[in-house]
Design a protein around this motif. Structure first.
Motif, PDB file in Angstrom:
ATOM      1  N   ARG A  19       0.855  -1.184   0.000  1.00  0.00           N
ATOM      2  CA  ARG A  19       0.000   0.000   0.000  1.00  0.00           C
ATOM      3  C   ARG A  19       0.893   1.237   0.000  1.00  0.00           C
ATOM      4  N   ILE A  50      -7.850   9.870  -8.836  1.00  0.00           N
ATOM      5  CA  ILE A  50      -9.050  10.151  -8.052  1.00  0.00           C
ATOM      6  C   ILE A  50      -9.189  11.655  -7.903  1.00  0.00           C
ATOM      7  N   GLU A  55     -15.715  11.561  -6.875  1.00  0.00           N
ATOM      8  CA  GLU A  55     -15.433  10.612  -7.933  1.00  0.00           C
ATOM      9  C   GLU A  55     -15.239  11.451  -9.190  1.00  0.00           C
ATOM     10  N   ILE A  57     -13.196   7.763 -10.398  1.00  0.00           N
ATOM     11  CA  ILE A  57     -11.903   7.114 -10.322  1.00  0.00           C
ATOM     12  C   ILE A  57     -11.633   6.416 -11.643  1.00  0.00           C
ATOM     13  N   THR A  68      -6.265  -0.464  -6.115  1.00  0.00           N
ATOM     14  CA  THR A  68      -7.384   0.351  -5.658  1.00  0.00           C
ATOM     15  C   THR A  68      -6.857   1.665  -5.109  1.00  0.00           C
ATOM     16  N   SER A  70      -7.670   5.203  -3.096  1.00  0.00           N
ATOM     17  CA  SER A  70      -8.624   5.709  -2.102  1.00  0.00           C
ATOM     18  C   SER A  70      -8.037   6.954  -1.463  1.00  0.00           C
ATOM     19  N   GLN A  71      -8.837   7.618  -0.639  1.00  0.00           N
ATOM     20  CA  GLN A  71      -8.357   8.852  -0.049  1.00  0.00           C
ATOM     21  C   GLN A  71      -8.863   9.007   1.368  1.00  0.00           C
ATOM     22  N   ASP A  72      -8.085   9.729   2.154  1.00  0.00           N
ATOM     23  CA  ASP A  72      -8.495  10.147   3.496  1.00  0.00           C
ATOM     24  C   ASP A  72      -8.384  11.666   3.498  1.00  0.00           C
TER      25      ASP A  72
END
Length: 126
Positions: A19, A50, A55, A57, A68, A70-72
């Motif tokens: 990751r 992203i 969105e 993506i 994959t 993703s985001q925080d």
């Protein structure tokens, strides 16, 4: 000025996972972030992108179903989860971000992105 720092690279065997993280600092970032990779002898390739806080993506065909993004938003960080890694995934991985008002050449196009990190190396052995 947006400053991007990648982390999480390393060496794994084929079939393994990593990751990657891309932390944006300097300002609270709002825009599109993309993960690129660059292997020796190849063009820099956009693999996943992203839009922060939203969105859509997009993925390169070569990584669909395995990677994959993703985001925080609270941490201003974008992640790239990479599963079922293959030797051909070996490359330097960079995250890049758009600049407000910048021109759009495509969600995975290098020219779309103005800010770049220093990269993190991913090596997959067979």
């Amino acid at each position: 000025q947006v400053h991007l720092v990648e982390s999480g690279g390393g060496s794994v065997q084929a079939g393994g996972s990593l990751r990657l993280s891309c932390a944006a600092s300097g300002v609270t970032y709002s825009g599109r972030i993309c993960w690129f990779r660059h292997a020796p002898g190849n063009e820099r390739e956009g693999v996943a992108t992203i839009l922060t806080g939203s969105e859509p993506i997009y993925y390169a065909d070569s990584v669909k179903g395995r990677f994959t993004i993703s985001q925080d938003n609270a941490k201003n960080t974008v992640y790239l989860q990479m599963n079922n890694l293959k030797p051909e995934d070996t490359a330097m991985y960079y995250c890049a971000a758009t600049r407000r008002g910048g021109l759009y050449y495509g969600a995975l196009a290098k020219k779309t992105f103005a800010y770049w990190g220093q990269g993190t190396q991913v090596t997959v052995s067979s």
